[in-house]
Design an enzyme around this catalytic site. Sequence first.
Site, PDB file in Angstrom:
ATOM      1  N   GLY A  13       2.551  -6.606  -1.786  1.00 17.43           N
ATOM      2  CA  GLY A  13       3.122  -5.838  -2.890  1.00 17.43           C
ATOM      3  C   GLY A  13       4.265  -6.562  -3.586  1.00 17.43           C
ATOM      4  O   GLY A  13       5.225  -5.929  -4.040  1.00 17.43           O
ATOM      5  N   LYS A  38      -2.292  -6.617  -5.638  1.00 21.43           N
ATOM      6  CA  LYS A  38      -3.558  -6.325  -6.317  1.00 21.43           C
ATOM      7  C   LYS A  38      -3.563  -6.674  -7.799  1.00 21.43           C
ATOM      8  O   LYS A  38      -4.626  -6.887  -8.383  1.00 21.43           O
ATOM      9  CB  LYS A  38      -3.896  -4.838  -6.174  1.00 21.43           C
ATOM     10  CG  LYS A  38      -4.249  -4.405  -4.767  1.00 21.43           C
ATOM     11  CD  LYS A  38      -4.917  -3.036  -4.762  1.00 21.43           C
ATOM     12  CE  LYS A  38      -4.038  -1.971  -5.385  1.00 21.43           C
ATOM     13  NZ  LYS A  38      -4.699  -0.648  -5.394  1.00 21.43           N
ATOM     14  N   ASP A  70      -5.917  -6.731  -1.650  1.00 24.94           N
ATOM     15  CA  ASP A  70      -5.855  -5.301  -1.370  1.00 24.94           C
ATOM     16  C   ASP A  70      -5.734  -5.195   0.146  1.00 24.94           C
ATOM     17  O   ASP A  70      -6.657  -5.575   0.873  1.00 24.94           O
ATOM     18  CB  ASP A  70      -7.122  -4.614  -1.862  1.00 24.94           C
ATOM     19  CG  ASP A  70      -7.099  -3.093  -1.672  1.00 24.94           C
ATOM     20  OD1 ASP A  70      -6.352  -2.616  -0.799  1.00 24.94           O
ATOM     21  OD2 ASP A  70      -7.845  -2.397  -2.388  1.00 24.94           O
ATOM     22  N   TYR A 164       2.435  11.938   3.667  1.00 28.23           N
ATOM     23  CA  TYR A 164       3.226  10.751   3.347  1.00 28.23           C
ATOM     24  C   TYR A 164       4.106  10.351   4.523  1.00 28.23           C
ATOM     25  O   TYR A 164       4.186   9.164   4.879  1.00 28.23           O
ATOM     26  CB  TYR A 164       4.090  11.004   2.111  1.00 28.23           C
ATOM     27  CG  TYR A 164       5.042   9.864   1.810  1.00 28.23           C
ATOM     28  CD1 TYR A 164       4.566   8.618   1.418  1.00 28.23           C
ATOM     29  CD2 TYR A 164       6.420  10.041   1.920  1.00 28.23           C
ATOM     30  CE1 TYR A 164       5.439   7.568   1.150  1.00 28.23           C
ATOM     31  CE2 TYR A 164       7.296   9.002   1.654  1.00 28.23           C
ATOM     32  CZ  TYR A 164       6.806   7.766   1.269  1.00 28.23           C
ATOM     33  OH  TYR A 164       7.675   6.732   1.011  1.00 28.23           O
TER      34      TYR A 164
END
Length: 272
Positions: A13, A38, A70, A164
Amino acid sequence: MSNLKGKTLFITGASRGIGLAIAKRAARDGANIAIAAKTDEPHPKLEGTIHTAADEIRAAGGQALPLVVDVREEEQVAAAIAKTVDTFGGIDVLVNNASAIQLTGTLSTDMRRYDLMHQINTRGTFLCSKLAVPHLKKAVNPHVLNLSPPLNMEARWFAPHVAYTMAKFGMSMCVLGMAEEFADDGIAFNALWPRTAIATAAVNMLGGDAMMRASRKPEIMADAAYQIVTRPSRSFTGNFCIDDAVLAEAGVTDFSVYAVDPTAQLAPDFFI
């Protein structure tokens, strides 16, 4: 290890936000950065691609390897790690930063979104760690840093967004378990979490301009991460760190430089 010159970091990321900030801080030492993210082509709503990130890293003084990854896809992660090792000769630091968020209650959480959060946050962290460990074992001062919160088992952190919380705590459980599992190999596993909201695309999506003004810049997380991954791996592992506490220990006394708006009251982050 006093700095990261010549060291190789694999950061998930890293095309924007905290991941990119960590990459650019390491680049100032002359580090090699594998950008595992990605975004290959410009996104209509999000700034940055792996290629713009690579440009910024090189401008900061580092070497960059942009990789389309990914973290849900085992073959992509394996290929990216292999490419990183082939290009730079090894891996010294893994930063598990990639994450998905949706702050909804149980009845409002679509199972596709539940799966996305668990596949990226918990499974992605486990997978990247698993595949990086054989290379980290060969490094002089190997570190894995997960961007995840302290394991706080209070119901108030679960009730509003169970899915989450489970997904983020899964990342933290990797720290808890792997720090012990790989202690004899000298690989450090630590977690880092912000005291306040951080001005990222996710925070902007959740709270808009008002929340962004009440946030600190991603650079506070980058500076804290730098402090962690330059410590001796055998003596600093299994810790759940908070960004400003790490920096205070390092002698930082003025945190106003990290504020997006120094006049705004800072918004506390989750789990603290």
